[in-house]
Structure formats: structure tokens, C-alpha cells
Design an enzyme around this catalytic site. Structure first.
Site, PDB file in Angstrom:
ATOM      1  N   ARG A  97       4.692  -1.271   2.916  1.00 46.01           N
ATOM      2  CA  ARG A  97       4.182  -1.297   4.296  1.00 46.01           C
ATOM      3  C   ARG A  97       4.305  -2.697   4.920  1.00 46.01           C
ATOM      4  O   ARG A  97       4.488  -2.795   6.137  1.00 46.01           O
ATOM      5  CB  ARG A  97       2.735  -0.810   4.334  1.00 46.01           C
ATOM      6  CG  ARG A  97       2.644   0.703   4.287  1.00 46.01           C
ATOM      7  CD  ARG A  97       1.216   1.170   4.395  1.00 46.01           C
ATOM      8  NE  ARG A  97       1.152   2.596   4.616  1.00 46.01           N
ATOM      9  CZ  ARG A  97       0.123   3.358   4.288  1.00 46.01           C
ATOM     10  NH1 ARG A  97      -0.934   2.830   3.715  1.00 46.01           N
ATOM     11  NH2 ARG A  97       0.140   4.649   4.533  1.00 46.01           N
ATOM     12  N   LYS A 129      -7.209  12.378  -0.668  1.00 48.23           N
ATOM     13  CA  LYS A 129      -7.840  12.524   0.657  1.00 48.23           C
ATOM     14  C   LYS A 129      -7.908  14.013   1.021  1.00 48.23           C
ATOM     15  O   LYS A 129      -7.253  14.477   1.958  1.00 48.23           O
ATOM     16  CB  LYS A 129      -7.051  11.743   1.704  1.00 48.23           C
ATOM     17  CG  LYS A 129      -7.169  10.234   1.523  1.00 48.23           C
ATOM     18  CD  LYS A 129      -6.372   9.482   2.572  1.00 48.23           C
ATOM     19  CE  LYS A 129      -6.481   7.980   2.378  1.00 48.23           C
ATOM     20  NZ  LYS A 129      -5.557   7.231   3.244  1.00 48.23           N
ATOM     21  N   GLY A 172       0.923   5.982   1.612  1.00 52.24           N
ATOM     22  CA  GLY A 172       0.925   4.703   0.919  1.00 52.24           C
ATOM     23  C   GLY A 172       1.086   4.866  -0.581  1.00 52.24           C
ATOM     24  O   GLY A 172       1.915   4.210  -1.210  1.00 52.24           O
ATOM     25  N   GLY A 181      -0.862  10.995   5.935  1.00 45.92           N
ATOM     26  CA  GLY A 181      -1.603  11.845   6.872  1.00 45.92           C
ATOM     27  C   GLY A 181      -0.886  11.938   8.209  1.00 45.92           C
ATOM     28  O   GLY A 181      -0.779  13.017   8.800  1.00 45.92           O
TER      29      GLY A 181
HETATM   30  N1  LIG Z   1      -6.736  14.639  -9.839  1.00 44.58           N
HETATM   31  C1  LIG Z   1      -7.048  13.539  -9.176  1.00 44.58           C
HETATM   32  N2  LIG Z   1      -8.320  13.097  -9.143  1.00 44.58           N
HETATM   33  C2  LIG Z   1      -8.631  11.962  -8.470  1.00 44.58           C
HETATM   34  N3  LIG Z   1      -7.749  11.207  -7.769  1.00 44.58           N
HETATM   35  C3  LIG Z   1      -6.479  11.621  -7.779  1.00 44.58           C
HETATM   36  C4  LIG Z   1      -6.065  12.791  -8.464  1.00 44.58           C
HETATM   37  N4  LIG Z   1      -4.736  12.938  -8.268  1.00 44.58           N
HETATM   38  C5  LIG Z   1      -4.334  11.901  -7.525  1.00 44.58           C
HETATM   39  N5  LIG Z   1      -5.367  11.091  -7.221  1.00 44.58           N
HETATM   40  C6  LIG Z   1      -5.349   9.819  -6.478  1.00 44.58           C
HETATM   41  O1  LIG Z   1      -4.940  10.038  -5.155  1.00 44.58           O
HETATM   42  C7  LIG Z   1      -4.614   8.756  -4.620  1.00 44.58           C
HETATM   43  C8  LIG Z   1      -3.645   8.939  -3.476  1.00 44.58           C
HETATM   44  O2  LIG Z   1      -4.195   9.809  -2.532  1.00 44.58           O
HETATM   45  P1  LIG Z   1      -3.815   9.794  -0.989  1.00 44.58           P
HETATM   46  O3  LIG Z   1      -4.339   8.553  -0.349  1.00 44.58           O
HETATM   47  O4  LIG Z   1      -4.300  11.107  -0.461  1.00 44.58           O
HETATM   48  O5  LIG Z   1      -2.222   9.753  -1.029  1.00 44.58           O
HETATM   49  P2  LIG Z   1      -1.207   8.990  -0.044  1.00 44.58           P
HETATM   50  O6  LIG Z   1      -1.665   7.553   0.063  1.00 44.58           O
HETATM   51  O7  LIG Z   1       0.121   9.131  -0.675  1.00 44.58           O
HETATM   52  O8  LIG Z   1      -1.346   9.702   1.277  1.00 44.58           O
HETATM   53  C9  LIG Z   1      -4.046   7.960  -5.771  1.00 44.58           C
HETATM   54  O9  LIG Z   1      -4.740   6.724  -5.841  1.00 44.58           O
HETATM   55  C10 LIG Z   1      -4.299   8.838  -7.002  1.00 44.58           C
HETATM   56  O10 LIG Z   1      -4.819   8.110  -8.090  1.00 44.58           O
HETATM   57  O1  LIG Z   2      -3.025   4.979   4.011  1.00 46.40           O
HETATM   58  C1  LIG Z   2      -3.065   5.585   5.074  1.00 46.40           C
HETATM   59  O2  LIG Z   2      -2.893   6.918   5.169  1.00 46.40           O
HETATM   60  P1  LIG Z   2      -2.129   7.841   4.061  1.00 46.40           P
HETATM   61  O3  LIG Z   2      -2.839   7.622   2.728  1.00 46.40           O
HETATM   62  O4  LIG Z   2      -2.335   9.237   4.569  1.00 46.40           O
HETATM   63  O5  LIG Z   2      -0.708   7.409   4.068  1.00 46.40           O
HETATM   64  C2  LIG Z   2      -3.248   4.892   6.403  1.00 46.40           C
HETATM   65  O6  LIG Z   2      -3.350   3.483   6.244  1.00 46.40           O
HETATM   66  C3  LIG Z   2      -4.454   5.461   7.121  1.00 46.40           C
HETATM   67  O7  LIG Z   2      -5.612   5.237   6.363  1.00 46.40           O
HETATM   68  P2  LIG Z   2      -6.896   6.213   6.536  1.00 46.40           P
HETATM   69  O8  LIG Z   2      -6.515   7.581   5.986  1.00 46.40           O
HETATM   70  O9  LIG Z   2      -7.998   5.527   5.742  1.00 46.40           O
HETATM   71  O10 LIG Z   2      -7.198   6.283   8.025  1.00 46.40           O
END
Ligand SMILES: Nc1ncnc2c1ncn2[C@@H]1O[C@H](COP(=O)(O)OP(=O)(O)O)[C@@H](O)[C@H]1O
Ligand SMILES: O=C(OP(=O)(O)O)[C@H](O)COP(=O)(O)O
Length: 402
Positions: free
Chosen positions: A41, A202, A359, A382
Site C-alpha cells: 500500500r 472482517k 491488505g 472491502g
Molecule cells: N479462522 C480465522 N480466525 C481468525 N482470524 C482469521 C481466520 N482466518 C483468517 N483470519 C485473519 O483474517 C485477517 C485478514 O482479514 P481481513 O482484514 O478481512 O482481510 P483483507 O485485509 O485481505 O481484507 C488475517 O490477519 C488473518 O489472520
Molecule cells: O484494510 C482495509 O480494508 P480491507 O481489509 O478490506 O482491505 C482498509 O484500510 C480499510 O480499513 P477498515 O476496514 O478498518 O475501514
């Protein structure tokens, strides 16, 4: 659709000597020693900032990091200064706050070609509340606004939306433009069969997206922390796994909707469980229907990986957001690594369009050394899912029309 309209771009603005408020998404993963574990990023934000500096602008750079509740040193942007300075080729000045007297002084003292990095905007609850007074204070130190934070474009926050009421022109940076160009194109006309893979932690942000995805995709693969809410909704025991209790009904209705629409909804049939959330946890593979009490699911199992791979073999477009497991711990990285490898193989050998967003998902693909094998690496998880849903992105809507 709101996300399809064209936004004003940087090239049109008069920049020499101007103070430009740049909202970037510098929400990078940091380890316990505050070391950056993936700088995608930051690198993605560089072209816009460099362009501004070359045009003689003074850049006031803002971002959030994580989801702090109030001022939390762990979520300071300070650890980013050395890498940012190195990539930009200037000494980035860091403020201790994002508004207030010190920021005003530092901004006033910025030379042409200088960069001032503000402290985490989420240290103020007013940021996420999109408080107009707070937005006005952020805006007060600059002459115009550039939003390059695609990853945060789905949030109507003070630094992504509110600030545009006080700073004109308000235009998109190069990263924002590039992401919109690619993703709107891919979404408007996806080659079928179309699969989405959704994982990560998330859950509440992403579970809502699934409903709209069901109208677009042929295959929906679920992994990560997402799945335990679905298992619990089906009456399985989930031990200490991540669950969103208030989303159980939604999960049930999503399973029914997928059936009704003929979408193949794939939940893992086996799980890697752990006795604690730690890299050195005891682990074992169990059927998804037999998660023991006091254990938590931290990755998808080998049977699930095989089923997912077979399904992905039939596709032409794949969007992936959210790791399959806690890939930061080696013991629970196999599911995520397998998906990364599969997507890289399908892109290079079969010309499948693969879009990775988020991320942590991007960090996982980078860690596996496969980022350059994918069709598009998006800095927003997201945000790219909401764009795919057809939802207007507030951070984009707020920008000037081209
Ligand atoms: N089964 C699980 N229980 C808890 N955390 C998890 C699990 N599977 C994945 N994760 C966590 O989810 C996090 C990423 O989630 P998220 O922020 O939703 O993804 P992204 O950043 O790709 O959008 C990672 O730090 C990972 O460790
Ligand atoms: O990491 C982010 O989103 P992403 O995990 O869905 O890619 C963005 O920085 C937004 O963060 P937020 O979901 O805490 O608003």
C-alpha cells in the site's frame, strides 16, 4: 451506477506552491516489533505523491492505520516514515497529531516538494463519525484535495468524504483512478464462470456483501473466519472459533438464497483447529462438523483445498478477498498458500482473470512471491467487494465530476 462516473484527475489541477491534502491508505500490516511486513500500500501510493512533488506542490499526507479506539501508540504511523522517505526520495516530516497548532505550523513551513505525514486520523472518533468540524480542521491546512485511498473509499469518513466539502478541487489520485478503471471494467463484463472467494476476519463487513455477490457469481467459496458463523447457523459446534452471533440468521438465509439462485456455495469440509491463537499452538485436522470444544478453527483443511481447486479449475474470472486462515502463523498458512498458488497457475496457464483485494490477502500473495502472476492486485478488499456489489463508494462520489 455511481462508481462508473468519471472523477476529476490530478493532471487538471494547478499545483505549483499549493498545499495538497492527500488521503492515502497506508494501512499496512506491522509485526509486534512495529516492522512493516508488507509495503504494497505504501508503494502503491508513491506515484501520486511523487507527481505532486515534481509539480512543486507541498504534500500533507493523511491515513488511518488499523482500528484504534482513541490514541493508541501501537497504531501510530511513525514506523512508516523511513520507508516512505526512502521510496519518495525526500525526508518525510512526521506530525504528532493530525489536527491542531503543531500541524498548522509544520504545514506552513513545508517547502515546495516537501511531505508532512499526519498522525493516524482514527485517533479521533470524529474521523469515522465523519464529523464536519473535524473535517474542517483537517482541511484547514491545505488548498486542495487528492483522494488516493481506494482501500478506504467504501468508508464515508471525515478524511475520505467530509473533507471534500471544504477543499476544492477534490480529485482522484492515480491509484484511485487505476483501481476504478480496472475493477469497474472487470465487474461490468466478467468472463463466466465467475467465482468469488471470501475469507478473512472482517466478518460483519463482508457477510453483507455475499448477498449481492450471489446475484453475480456462479461459485462462491468461503474460508477464513467467515465460515464459523455459517457452521453455527447450521447447528455445528464451533468451539472457540470466530463467530458473529448476530449474523446467524443472515448466514442461514444466504445458504438458502445460494440454493435458490443455483450458485455453488462451497464451505470447507475440513478444518485445521488449534488449542490457542498462537504460532506454536497444537493443531489437528478435523471434519467441519466435529470441531472440538475449546479448540478454534484457524485454517481450512486439505479436503477443502482439493474441492476448492477443482471448482476454480472451471472458472474464467476469480475475485479473492480475505485469507483462508491465519496465514501469519506458518502452521495455518496452507489454505491461503494453496489458493494463491492455484490462482497464479490459472492466470498464467489458462488466462483466467484473477483479482486479489485486501491488505492481508495481498500481503499473503506477496509473501508467497506470486503477486506478479495475478491479473490485478487491488489495494482494497472491502472496497473492491463493494464496488463489485454495485454500491456507490462514498470516497469516490464525493470527488469532483470530470
Ligand atoms: N479462522 C480465522 N480466525 C481468525 N482470524 C482469521 C481466520 N482466518 C483468517 N483470519 C485473519 O483474517 C485477517 C485478514 O482479514 P481481513 O482484514 O478481512 O482481510 P483483507 O485485509 O485481505 O481484507 C488475517 O490477519 C488473518 O489472520
Ligand atoms: O484494510 C482495509 O480494508 P480491507 O481489509 O478490506 O482491505 C482498509 O484500510 C480499510 O480499513 P477498515 O476496514 O478498518 O475501514
Amino acid at each position: 451506477m455511481a462508481t462508473k462516473r468519471s472523477v476529476g484527475t490530478l493532471g487538471e489541477a494547478d499545483l505549483k506552491g499549493k498545499k495538497v491534502f492527500v488521503r492515502a491508505d497506508l494501512n499496512v500490516p506491522l509485526d509486534d516489533a512495529q516492522k512493516i511486513t508488507d509495503d504494497t500500500r505504501i508503494r502503491a501510493s508513491v506515484p501520486t505523491i511523487k507527481f505532486l512533488l515534481e509539480k512543486g506542490a507541498k504534500v500533507v499526507l493523511a491515513s488511518h492505520l488499523g482500528r484504534p479506539k482513541g490514541v493508541t501508540p501501537k497504531y501510530s504511523l511513525k514506523p512508516l516514515v523511513p520507508r516512505l522517505s526512502e521510496l519518495l526520495g525526500v525526508d518525510v516530516v512526521m506530525a504528532n497529531d493530525c489536527i491542531g497548532e503543531e500541524v498548522e505550523k509544520l504545514a506552513a513551513a513545508l517547502p515546495e516538494g516537501g511531505v508532512l505525514l499526519l498522525e493516524n486520523v482514527r485517533f479521533y472518533k470524529e474521523e469515522e463519525k465523519n464529523d464536519p468540524e473535524f473535517a474542517k480542521k483537517l482541511a484547514s491546512v491545505a488548498d486542495l484535495y487528492v483522494n488516493d485511498a481506494f482501500g478506504t473509499a467504501h468508508r464515508a469518513h471525515a478524511s475520505t468524504e467530509g473533507v471534500t466539502k471544504f477543499l476544492k478541487p477534490a480529485v482522484a489520485g492515480f491509484l484511485m483512478q487505476k483501481e476504478l478503471d480496472y475493477l469497474v471494467g472487470a465487474v461490468a463484463n466478467p468472463k463466466k464462470p465467475f467465482a468469488a472467494i471470501v475469507g478473512g476476519s472482517k466478518v460483519s463487513t463482508k457477510i453483507g456483501v455475499i448477498e449481492s455477490l450471489l446475484a453475480k457469481v456462479d461459485i462462491l467459496i468461503l474460508g477464513g473466519g467467515m465460515i464459523y458463523t455459517f457452521y453455527k447457523a447450521q447447528g455445528y459446534a464451533v468451539g472457540k472459533s470466530l463467530v458473529e452471533e448476530d449474523k446467524l440468521e443472515l448466514a442461514t438465509s444466504l445458504i438458502e438464497k445460494a440454493k435458490a439462485k443455483g450458485v455453488s456455495l462451497l464451505l470447507p469440509t475440513d478444518i485445521v483447529v488449534a488449542d490457542k491463537f498462537a504460532p506454536d499452538a497444537e493443531s489437528k485436522i478435523v471434519p467441519a462438523t466435529a470441531i472440538p470444544d475449546d479448540w478454534m478453527g484457524l485454517d481450512v483443511g486439505p479436503d477443502a483445498i482439493k474441492t476448492f481447486n477443482d471448482a476454480l479449475d472451471t472458472t474464467q474470472t476469480i475475485i479473492w478477498n480475505g485469507p483462508m486462515g491465519v496465514f501469519e502463523f506458518e502452521k495455518f498458512a496452507a489454505g491461503t498458500d494453496a489458493i494463491a498458488k492455484k490462482l497464479a497457475e490459472l492466470t498464467t496457464s489458462k488466462g483466467v482473470t484473477t483479482i486479489i483485494g485486501g491488505g492481508d490477502s495481498v500481503a499473503a500473495v506477496e509473501k508467497a512471491g506470486l503477486a506478479d502472476k495475478m491479473s490485478h492486485i487491488s489495494t482494497g478488499g472491502g472496497a473492491s467487494l463493494e464496488l463489485l456489489e454495485g454500491k456507490p463508494l462514498p470516497g469516490v462520489l464525493a470527488l469532483d465530476e470530470a
